[in-house]
Design a protein around this motif. Structure first.
Motif, PDB file in Angstrom:
ATOM      1  N   LYS A 120       0.838  -1.210   0.000  1.00 29.07           N
ATOM      2  CA  LYS A 120       0.000   0.000   0.000  1.00 29.07           C
ATOM      3  C   LYS A 120       0.868   1.253   0.000  1.00 29.07           C
ATOM      4  O   LYS A 120       2.052   1.206   0.336  1.00 29.07           O
ATOM      5  N   SER A 219      -9.376  -0.184  13.153  1.00 28.79           N
ATOM      6  CA  SER A 219      -7.932  -0.274  12.885  1.00 28.79           C
ATOM      7  C   SER A 219      -7.389  -1.607  13.392  1.00 28.79           C
ATOM      8  O   SER A 219      -7.385  -1.861  14.598  1.00 28.79           O
ATOM      9  N   HIS A 221      -4.296  -2.831  13.249  1.00 32.83           N
ATOM     10  CA  HIS A 221      -2.920  -2.880  13.766  1.00 32.83           C
ATOM     11  C   HIS A 221      -2.688  -2.045  15.018  1.00 32.83           C
ATOM     12  O   HIS A 221      -1.710  -2.270  15.730  1.00 32.83           O
ATOM     13  N   LYS A 231       3.440   3.148  17.211  1.00 34.21           N
ATOM     14  CA  LYS A 231       2.442   4.207  17.090  1.00 34.21           C
ATOM     15  C   LYS A 231       2.231   4.758  18.498  1.00 34.21           C
ATOM     16  O   LYS A 231       2.145   3.977  19.453  1.00 34.21           O
TER      17      LYS A 231
HETATM   18  N1  BYC Z   1      -3.838   4.927   2.838  1.00 33.66           N
HETATM   19  O1  BYC Z   1      -4.802  -0.874  11.166  1.00 33.66           O
HETATM   20  P1  BYC Z   1      -4.571   0.376  10.430  1.00 33.66           P
HETATM   21  C1  BYC Z   1       3.413  12.002   3.283  1.00 33.66           C
HETATM   22  C2  BYC Z   1      -4.200   0.675   5.678  1.00 33.66           C
HETATM   23  S1  BYC Z   1       3.209  10.373   3.036  1.00 33.66           S
HETATM   24  C3  BYC Z   1      -3.601   3.642   2.486  1.00 33.66           C
HETATM   25  O2  BYC Z   1      -5.036   1.632  11.087  1.00 33.66           O
HETATM   26  P2  BYC Z   1      -1.815   1.209  10.748  1.00 33.66           P
HETATM   27  C4  BYC Z   1       3.646  12.944   2.168  1.00 33.66           C
HETATM   28  C5  BYC Z   1      -3.104   0.153   6.589  1.00 33.66           C
HETATM   29  O3  BYC Z   1      -1.838   0.201   5.942  1.00 33.66           O
HETATM   30  C6  BYC Z   1       1.967   9.881   4.222  1.00 33.66           C
HETATM   31  N2  BYC Z   1      -3.712   2.607   3.347  1.00 33.66           N
HETATM   32  O4  BYC Z   1      -3.023   0.485  10.009  1.00 33.66           O
HETATM   33  C7  BYC Z   1       4.416  12.530   1.057  1.00 33.66           C
HETATM   34  C8  BYC Z   1      -3.607  -1.246   6.873  1.00 33.66           C
HETATM   35  O5  BYC Z   1      -3.387  -2.091   5.732  1.00 33.66           O
HETATM   36  P3  BYC Z   1      -2.276  -3.301   5.744  1.00 33.66           P
HETATM   37  C9  BYC Z   1       2.169   8.481   4.622  1.00 33.66           C
HETATM   38  C10 BYC Z   1      -4.062   2.908   4.629  1.00 33.66           C
HETATM   39  O6  BYC Z   1      -0.585   0.860  10.032  1.00 33.66           O
HETATM   40  C11 BYC Z   1       4.564  13.388  -0.033  1.00 33.66           C
HETATM   41  C12 BYC Z   1      -5.112  -1.045   6.931  1.00 33.66           C
HETATM   42  O7  BYC Z   1      -5.390   0.144   6.212  1.00 33.66           O
HETATM   43  N3  BYC Z   1       2.420   8.416   6.035  1.00 33.66           N
HETATM   44  O8  BYC Z   1       3.329  12.307   4.393  1.00 33.66           O
HETATM   45  O9  BYC Z   1      -1.854   0.987  12.219  1.00 33.66           O
HETATM   46  C13 BYC Z   1       3.982  14.655  -0.027  1.00 33.66           C
HETATM   47  C14 BYC Z   1      -5.630  -0.929   8.344  1.00 33.66           C
HETATM   48  O10 BYC Z   1      -5.235   0.298   8.972  1.00 33.66           O
HETATM   49  C15 BYC Z   1      -4.287   4.220   5.059  1.00 33.66           C
HETATM   50  C16 BYC Z   1       2.730   7.250   6.626  1.00 33.66           C
HETATM   51  O11 BYC Z   1       2.820   6.236   5.999  1.00 33.66           O
HETATM   52  C17 BYC Z   1      -4.179   5.257   4.103  1.00 33.66           C
HETATM   53  N4  BYC Z   1      -4.411   6.549   4.395  1.00 33.66           N
HETATM   54  O12 BYC Z   1      -2.155   2.766  10.536  1.00 33.66           O
HETATM   55  C18 BYC Z   1       3.256  15.058   1.095  1.00 33.66           C
HETATM   56  C19 BYC Z   1       2.992   7.347   8.115  1.00 33.66           C
HETATM   57  N5  BYC Z   1      -4.616   4.188   6.366  1.00 33.66           N
HETATM   58  O13 BYC Z   1      -0.929  -2.652   5.914  1.00 33.66           O
HETATM   59  C20 BYC Z   1       3.103  14.210   2.197  1.00 33.66           C
HETATM   60  C21 BYC Z   1       3.319   6.013   8.733  1.00 33.66           C
HETATM   61  C22 BYC Z   1      -4.590   2.901   6.730  1.00 33.66           C
HETATM   62  O14 BYC Z   1      -2.623  -4.207   6.873  1.00 33.66           O
HETATM   63  N6  BYC Z   1       2.188   5.132   8.782  1.00 33.66           N
HETATM   64  N7  BYC Z   1      -4.275   2.125   5.695  1.00 33.66           N
HETATM   65  O15 BYC Z   1      -2.419  -3.939   4.377  1.00 33.66           O
HETATM   66  C23 BYC Z   1       1.242   5.172   9.780  1.00 33.66           C
HETATM   67  O16 BYC Z   1       1.277   6.017  10.666  1.00 33.66           O
HETATM   68  C24 BYC Z   1       0.190   4.092   9.752  1.00 33.66           C
HETATM   69  O17 BYC Z   1       0.652   3.038   8.973  1.00 33.66           O
HETATM   70  C25 BYC Z   1      -1.200   4.579   9.254  1.00 33.66           C
HETATM   71  C26 BYC Z   1      -2.154   3.371   9.280  1.00 33.66           C
HETATM   72  C27 BYC Z   1      -1.748   5.655  10.181  1.00 33.66           C
HETATM   73  C28 BYC Z   1      -1.119   5.097   7.826  1.00 33.66           C
END
Ligand code: BYC
Length: 329
Positions: A120, A219, A221, A231
């Protein structure tokens, strides 16, 4: 710099799993960083590779909607700012792939997962940038949401991810401010410029609110990643913090946010908001948003066109290593 002692961690994990497990739990409980050479549970490692690589993919795919406007920026100043911002996003992707590699997964494997559509990336980058105001709105709202989500990641329990996030957040705050400044200039310009800002905000607001991920109840995870100190703040709490911070900024711009239910709730000390269209969110996450196909195709084309660069770099590295160790050649 990130790859020291990776093999060692795998060996020691087999021998002393129980002691190592206790040491890991103690480290998390004491809020000390886990480093690549430390033993860690497989599920912790897998979760980090999933989250960090998805984050890296988001930065790289995130260059595309803005890149669309480089040749159409309205002035040299705006073009220079936009170019610098897009390059920063590319840099963020590279730090993040490096951080994920310390967990033992090669970058090529992570990138292949993106190209195959198995990994993703953030839903937000599957929306089109129709006017110049969209570029400002990405800076103001998308980077604003990203900072809200990413500041707590600077305290993530995994050292290389936390350290990458510190630098990324510093750069993101410039991105957010340049977006706001661009919109402020437009909104104080002609009526049609103000209307363009309003139209862009109308289209981006809800997708940005969705960026924080499913509600806490949905959610899958969150519970575990919060226990592990990856997180720190839940999806819904971050979403609320973002909305609370953004409403007064919208007032300053002289625009409205497209949510008739948005109002201050004095009892809660927060803004209430209307229902989120989760069907749209999951449709976009699952590959069926307005630009999913176009974004993936652009990445596949770029990967193919860059094959000669990767081959040349590998040949250069081979030559240097043969020169340094002639006997092994
Ligand atoms: N889009 O249990 P959950 C940026 C998925 S880039 C797509 O809540 P988690 C920027 C999630 O992956 C911004 N998928 O998951 C760049 C999971 O699926 P899988 C990116 C999403 O991980 C250029 C499923 O839904 N930031 O800033 O606890 C220009 C269940 O969700 C989304 C990051 O990546 C979404 N929106 O929480 C400007 C930050 N939301 O993996 C700006 C780091 C959820 O089981 N990541 N899913 O297949 C995080 O903080 C967390 O991974 C998330 C999701 C909050 C995104």
């Amino acid at each position: 710099m990130y790859t020291q002692a990776m093999d060692l961690s795998r060996e020691s994990s087999a021998k002393t799993a129980t002691d190592a497990e206790r040491a890991f739990e103690a480290r998390i409980a004491a809020d000390r960083k886990v480093e690549p050479q430390d033993w860690m549970p497989d599920a912790y490692r897998r979760t980090l590779v999933r989250q960090i690589s998805q984050h890296a993919h988001s930065e790289i795919v995130g260059m595309l909607p803005e890149g669309n406007w480089v040749t159409r920026a309205p002035s040299l100043k705006r073009k220079a700012i936009l170019l610098a911002k897009i390059q920063d996003e590319g840099g963020h992707g590279l730090y993040l792939y490096s951080a994920a590699e310390t967990l033992g997964t090669p970058r090529s494997q992570m990138q292949q997962a993106l190209l195959d559509g198995r990994a993703k990336y953030s839903s937000i980058f599957n929306y089109p940038t129709l006017t110049w105001a969209d570029v400002g709105v990405i800076g103001w709202l998308v980077d604003g949401a990203a900072i809200m989500n990413q500041i707590p990641l600077c305290r993530c329990s995994y050292g290389p991810y936390a350290r990458a996030m510190i630098r990324i957040c510093k750069e993101e705050s410039f991105h957010q401010r340049q977006g706001f400044e661009s919109l402020l200039t437009m909104s104080r310009g002609t009526d049609s410029q103000l209307a363009m800002v309003q139209d862009a905000v109308n289209r981006w607001w809800w997708p940005v609110v969705m960026m924080f991920g499913p509600s806490d109840a949905e959610s899958i995870h969150s519970a575990q990643t919060m226990k592990w100190g990856i997180k720190r703040i839940s999806n819904d709490e971050l979403r609320q913090k973002f909305i609370d911070a953004t409403v007064p900024q919208a007032e300053l711009l002289g625009i409205t946010l497209p949510d008739p239910d948005l109002r201050w709730n004095a009892e809660r000390g927060h803004y209430d908001h209307g229902p989120i269209n989760w069907d749209e969110f999951w449709q976009v996450v699952n590959g069926d948003g307005p630009c999913n196909r176009e974004r993936l195709q652009a990445r596949r084309d770029a990967h193919e066109r860059g094959a000669w660069v990767r081959e040349a770099a590998a040949a250069h590295a081979r030559k240097r290593s043969e020169r340094a160790h002639p006997a092994a050649a």
